[in-house]
Write an enzyme that holds these catalytic residues in place. Structure first.
Site, PDB file in Angstrom:
ATOM      1  N   ASN A  63     -30.359  51.976 -10.955  1.00 25.48           N
ATOM      2  CA  ASN A  63     -31.044  51.303 -12.067  1.00 25.48           C
ATOM      3  C   ASN A  63     -32.194  50.382 -11.348  1.00 25.48           C
ATOM      4  OD1 ASN A  63     -28.656  49.839 -10.811  1.00 25.48           O
ATOM      5  ND2 ASN A  63     -28.951  48.254 -12.428  1.00 25.48           N
ATOM      6  N   GLU A  76     -28.857  56.339 -15.056  1.00 25.93           N
ATOM      7  CA  GLU A  76     -28.515  57.723 -15.893  1.00 25.93           C
ATOM      8  C   GLU A  76     -29.811  58.390 -16.077  1.00 25.93           C
ATOM      9  OE1 GLU A  76     -26.979  54.886 -16.378  1.00 25.93           O
ATOM     10  OE2 GLU A  76     -25.187  55.159 -17.168  1.00 25.93           O
ATOM     11  N   CYS A 112     -24.711  53.300 -21.174  1.00 24.76           N
ATOM     12  CA  CYS A 112     -25.098  52.528 -22.238  1.00 24.76           C
ATOM     13  C   CYS A 112     -25.388  53.607 -23.474  1.00 24.76           C
ATOM     14  CB  CYS A 112     -26.145  51.486 -21.799  1.00 24.76           C
ATOM     15  SG  CYS A 112     -27.807  52.360 -21.762  1.00 24.76           S
ATOM     16  N   CYS A 115     -28.495  55.375 -22.774  1.00 28.06           N
ATOM     17  CA  CYS A 115     -28.474  56.635 -22.027  1.00 28.06           C
ATOM     18  C   CYS A 115     -27.634  57.674 -22.448  1.00 28.06           C
ATOM     19  CB  CYS A 115     -27.795  56.161 -20.653  1.00 28.06           C
ATOM     20  SG  CYS A 115     -28.906  55.121 -19.556  1.00 28.06           S
TER      21      CYS A 115
HETATM   22  N1  THU Z   1     -27.381  49.828 -16.226  1.00 29.85           N
HETATM   23  C1  THU Z   1     -27.551  51.221 -15.983  1.00 29.85           C
HETATM   24  O1  THU Z   1     -27.957  51.466 -15.072  1.00 29.85           O
HETATM   25  N2  THU Z   1     -26.829  52.041 -16.698  1.00 29.85           N
HETATM   26  C2  THU Z   1     -25.859  51.919 -17.845  1.00 29.85           C
HETATM   27  O2  THU Z   1     -25.516  52.949 -18.407  1.00 29.85           O
HETATM   28  C3  THU Z   1     -25.540  50.710 -17.992  1.00 29.85           C
HETATM   29  C4  THU Z   1     -26.555  49.284 -17.562  1.00 29.85           C
HETATM   30  C5  THU Z   1     -28.165  48.896 -15.713  1.00 29.85           C
HETATM   31  C6  THU Z   1     -29.210  48.176 -16.552  1.00 29.85           C
HETATM   32  C7  THU Z   1     -29.292  46.948 -15.825  1.00 29.85           C
HETATM   33  O3  THU Z   1     -30.139  47.119 -14.724  1.00 29.85           O
HETATM   34  C8  THU Z   1     -27.903  46.548 -15.386  1.00 29.85           C
HETATM   35  O4  THU Z   1     -27.371  47.893 -15.370  1.00 29.85           O
HETATM   36  C9  THU Z   1     -27.304  45.692 -16.216  1.00 29.85           C
HETATM   37  O5  THU Z   1     -27.506  45.879 -17.590  1.00 29.85           O
END
Ligand code: THU
Length: 160
Positions: A63, A76, A112, A115
């Site tokens: 992320n 993702e 999420c 994604c």
């Molecule tokens: N995040 C992801 O990278 N993938 C997900 O499926 C859920 C959330 C990240 C986004 C943000 O940088 C951090 O997790 C907190 O939400």
């Protein structure tokens, strides 16, 4: 006439990395290492994703946050967009995801909603399911055979 219907999904829970099939274990280990490279100064929540293509190539993502919060991107999508950019005609076999807060997260961290929608686009495109594994920093791993199991009533191009 109204009709009440029910959907059910199939998923598998593994108690530890050791239980995973070899290919999935190796890919999850890549996702775990990638998680550690996340740029998440704001949430302090780190996510790593690793995508395995049918030709054996692996693409990773972590992320990437931004001071203008919505400009950041989830692990993702970083991974899958990279895979699709580098190998646009190669089918995607599997994605592994590991997410954790600063204190090691022990419950499985699922992709999420945004994604799931993004991943589903490639499943629709390749007309072949993408296997998903997700976990925290440690502990149980959840597996589904397809993104569709995580996203019932998904929106796809056939609706346009
Ligand atoms: N995040 C992801 O990278 N993938 C997900 O499926 C859920 C959330 C990240 C986004 C943000 O940088 C951090 O997790 C907190 O939400």
């Amino acid at each position: 006439m109204k009709a009440e219907r029910q959907l059910s999904i199939k998923y598998t829970v593994y108690e530890s990395l050791e239980e995973l099939p070899k290919e999935a274990k190796e890919l999850m280990e890549v996702a775990i290492q990638t998680r550690k490279k996340a740029y998440s100064p704001y949430s302090k929540f780190k996510v790593g994703a690793a995508v395995l293509l049918e030709n054996g190539q692996i693409f990773v993502g972590s992320n990437q946050e931004n001071a203008a919060y919505p400009s950041g991107l989830c692990a993702e999508r970083v991974a899958i967009y990279q895979a699709s950019t580098q190998c646009p005609s190669e089918k995607i076999k599997m994605i592994c995801v590991s997410g954790s807060a600063e204190l090691p997260t022990k419950y499985p961290v699922s992709p999420c909603g945004a994604c799931r929608q993004s991943l589903s686009e490639y499943e629709t495109k390749q007309q072949q399911p993408i296997c998903v594994y997700f976990m925290g920093a440690e502990g149980a791993i959840v597996q589904t055979d397809s993104i569709k199991d995580l996203l019932p009533f998904l929106f796809d191009g056939s609706l346009l």
